[in-house]
Design a protein around this motif. Structure first.
Motif, PDB file in Angstrom:
ATOM      1  N   THR A 150       1.096  -1.114   0.186  1.00 34.96           N
ATOM      2  CA  THR A 150       0.085   0.045  -0.204  1.00 34.96           C
ATOM      3  C   THR A 150       0.920   1.274   0.076  1.00 34.96           C
ATOM      4  O   THR A 150       0.653   2.219  -0.810  1.00 34.96           O
ATOM      5  N   PHE A 151       1.816   1.237   0.740  1.00 40.47           N
ATOM      6  CA  PHE A 151       2.879   2.396   0.953  1.00 40.47           C
ATOM      7  C   PHE A 151       3.404   2.566  -0.599  1.00 40.47           C
ATOM      8  O   PHE A 151       3.497   3.759  -0.972  1.00 40.47           O
ATOM      9  N   ALA A 152       4.014   1.508  -1.186  1.00 34.76           N
ATOM     10  CA  ALA A 152       4.543   1.615  -2.435  1.00 34.76           C
ATOM     11  C   ALA A 152       3.524   2.053  -3.504  1.00 34.76           C
ATOM     12  O   ALA A 152       3.823   2.993  -4.473  1.00 34.76           O
ATOM     13  N   VAL A 153       2.214   1.735  -3.303  1.00 40.52           N
ATOM     14  CA  VAL A 153       1.123   2.169  -4.495  1.00 40.52           C
ATOM     15  C   VAL A 153       1.075   3.872  -4.145  1.00 40.52           C
ATOM     16  O   VAL A 153       0.952   4.564  -5.171  1.00 40.52           O
ATOM     17  N   LEU A 154       0.706   4.075  -2.837  1.00 41.48           N
ATOM     18  CA  LEU A 154       0.675   5.590  -2.486  1.00 41.48           C
ATOM     19  C   LEU A 154       1.799   6.341  -2.947  1.00 41.48           C
ATOM     20  O   LEU A 154       1.391   7.445  -3.382  1.00 41.48           O
ATOM     21  N   LEU A 155       3.048   5.912  -2.613  1.00 44.17           N
ATOM     22  CA  LEU A 155       3.931   6.987  -3.047  1.00 44.17           C
ATOM     23  C   LEU A 155       4.106   7.244  -4.417  1.00 44.17           C
ATOM     24  O   LEU A 155       4.451   8.200  -4.833  1.00 44.17           O
ATOM     25  N   SER A 156       3.822   5.927  -5.184  1.00 42.08           N
ATOM     26  CA  SER A 156       3.841   5.953  -6.699  1.00 42.08           C
ATOM     27  C   SER A 156       2.807   7.088  -7.443  1.00 42.08           C
ATOM     28  O   SER A 156       2.781   7.868  -8.244  1.00 42.08           O
ATOM     29  N   ILE A 157       1.911   6.822  -6.529  1.00 37.88           N
ATOM     30  CA  ILE A 157       0.502   7.933  -6.933  1.00 37.88           C
ATOM     31  C   ILE A 157       0.860   9.657  -6.763  1.00 37.88           C
ATOM     32  O   ILE A 157       0.880  10.379  -7.520  1.00 37.88           O
ATOM     33  N   ILE A 158       1.468   9.439  -5.500  1.00 38.05           N
ATOM     34  CA  ILE A 158       2.077  10.893  -5.159  1.00 38.05           C
ATOM     35  C   ILE A 158       2.994  11.537  -6.186  1.00 38.05           C
ATOM     36  O   ILE A 158       3.139  12.530  -6.566  1.00 38.05           O
ATOM     37  N   PHE A 159       3.813  10.541  -6.512  1.00 38.81           N
ATOM     38  CA  PHE A 159       4.871  10.942  -7.527  1.00 38.81           C
ATOM     39  C   PHE A 159       4.388  11.292  -8.843  1.00 38.81           C
ATOM     40  O   PHE A 159       4.774  12.312  -9.469  1.00 38.81           O
ATOM     41  N   LEU A 160       3.222  10.730  -9.259  1.00 35.75           N
ATOM     42  CA  LEU A 160       2.570  10.818 -10.392  1.00 35.75           C
ATOM     43  C   LEU A 160       2.030  12.134 -10.468  1.00 35.75           C
ATOM     44  O   LEU A 160       1.951  12.908 -11.440  1.00 35.75           O
ATOM     45  N   VAL A 161       1.599  12.378  -9.347  1.00 34.57           N
ATOM     46  CA  VAL A 161       0.721  13.512  -9.123  1.00 34.57           C
ATOM     47  C   VAL A 161       1.460  14.875  -9.289  1.00 34.57           C
ATOM     48  O   VAL A 161       1.167  15.869  -9.912  1.00 34.57           O
ATOM     49  N   GLU A 162       2.548  14.780  -8.754  1.00 40.11           N
ATOM     50  CA  GLU A 162       3.745  15.750  -8.802  1.00 40.11           C
ATOM     51  C   GLU A 162       4.243  16.157  -9.996  1.00 40.11           C
ATOM     52  O   GLU A 162       4.368  17.347 -10.727  1.00 40.11           O
ATOM     53  N   ILE A 163       4.485  14.971 -10.952  1.00 35.43           N
ATOM     54  CA  ILE A 163       4.935  15.204 -12.294  1.00 35.43           C
ATOM     55  C   ILE A 163       3.850  15.914 -13.132  1.00 35.43           C
ATOM     56  O   ILE A 163       4.116  16.676 -13.913  1.00 35.43           O
ATOM     57  N   ALA A 164       2.561  15.371 -12.756  1.00 36.82           N
ATOM     58  CA  ALA A 164       1.471  16.079 -13.604  1.00 36.82           C
ATOM     59  C   ALA A 164       1.261  17.464 -13.322  1.00 36.82           C
ATOM     60  O   ALA A 164       0.997  18.389 -14.087  1.00 36.82           O
ATOM     61  N   ALA A 165       1.564  17.818 -11.928  1.00 44.70           N
ATOM     62  CA  ALA A 165       1.476  19.210 -11.620  1.00 44.70           C
ATOM     63  C   ALA A 165       2.493  20.070 -12.230  1.00 44.70           C
ATOM     64  O   ALA A 165       2.398  21.370 -12.311  1.00 44.70           O
TER      65      ALA A 165
END
Length: 239
Positions: A85-100
């Motif tokens: 779950t931690f790996a998935v959440l961190l990956s999502i946060i990373f993708l959101v930062e790239i999108a931003a």
């Protein structure tokens, strides 16, 4: 350690990289606080959307910080579910930062127009709203500027056009009549929008370098977490 018997124990120590996101979270909070303090008066004088940017950075930092605790707890307990779950959440946060980051680059001209609209809106309320008036004065004094585009912007307001004046905060040297019949020798003639944009360009390299560092540690965190997941799963298979 995950054990399937006396001689079948597999120990999977929590990798240090699992705590890297904590560092990233703290760094983002620090950047948000720095941006808010550095452009405090500009943000007050600007629009609400501009003022929310440093707050958004701090919120993302806090989220990453607490998500990292979830990962550390999963590593300590060697819980495959929590670590995944931690790996998935961190990956999502990373993708959101790239999108931003991509959205910020694409809509950079929109940011400029929003800043200009915010400055004009604040100027129109000058003298009526005390906090905004103080914010504009502090902004013009700190950035050595006058108006949004230039000092003639104040002439669009009746109270200044009638007397051919500008706010005293535009004066190079604050004297009794420095703001009456303004000239380039008595007041700052450049607009505040140019000053704020110049400040942003000056510091953009620092922000970009810090952002790249944070992204690197987030990727490192995901990689090491995946390694930890593999180790924990191997321990379960031994059982």
């Amino acid at each position: 350690c995950v054990c399937g018997g006396v001689l079948n124990c597999v120990c999977v120590p929590p990798p240090p990289a699992v705590s890297c996101p904590q560092v990233c979270g703290v760094a983002l909070v620090a950047i948000g606080i720095y941006a808010h303090l550095a452009l405090n008066q500009a943000l007050v004088a600007g629009s609400g959307s501009a003022a929310s940017s440093p707050v958004a950075i701090m919120v993302v930092g806090i989220i990453i910080f607490f998500v990292s605790f979830f990962g550390c707890c999963g590593a300590w307990k060697e819980s495959y579910c929590m670590v995944t779950t931690f790996a998935v959440l961190l990956s999502i946060i990373f993708l959101v930062e790239i999108a931003a980051a991509i959205a910020g680059y694409v809509f950079k001209d929109k940011v400029r127009s929003v800043l200009e609209e915010g400055l004009w809106d604040t100027m129109s309320k000058y003298g009526e709203d005390v906090p905004l008036t103080e914010a504009v004065d502090k902004l013009q004094e700190d950035f050595h500027c006058c108006g949004s585009n230039n000092y003639t912007d104040w002439a669009t307001l009746e109270r200044f056009r009638a007397n051919n004046t500008v706010p005293r905060s535009c004066c190079r040297v604050n004297t009794t009549n420095c703001n009456v019949n303004p000239t380039a020798s008595t007041i700052y003639v450049e607009g505040c929008q140019k000053g704020i944009e110049a400040w942003m360009k000056k510091n953009i390299l620092i922000v970009a370098a810090v952002a790249l560092g944070i992204a690197f540690f987030e990727i490192l965190g995901v990689i090491f977490t995946c390694c930890l997941m593999k180790g924990i799963r191997s321990g379960y298979e031994v059982m």
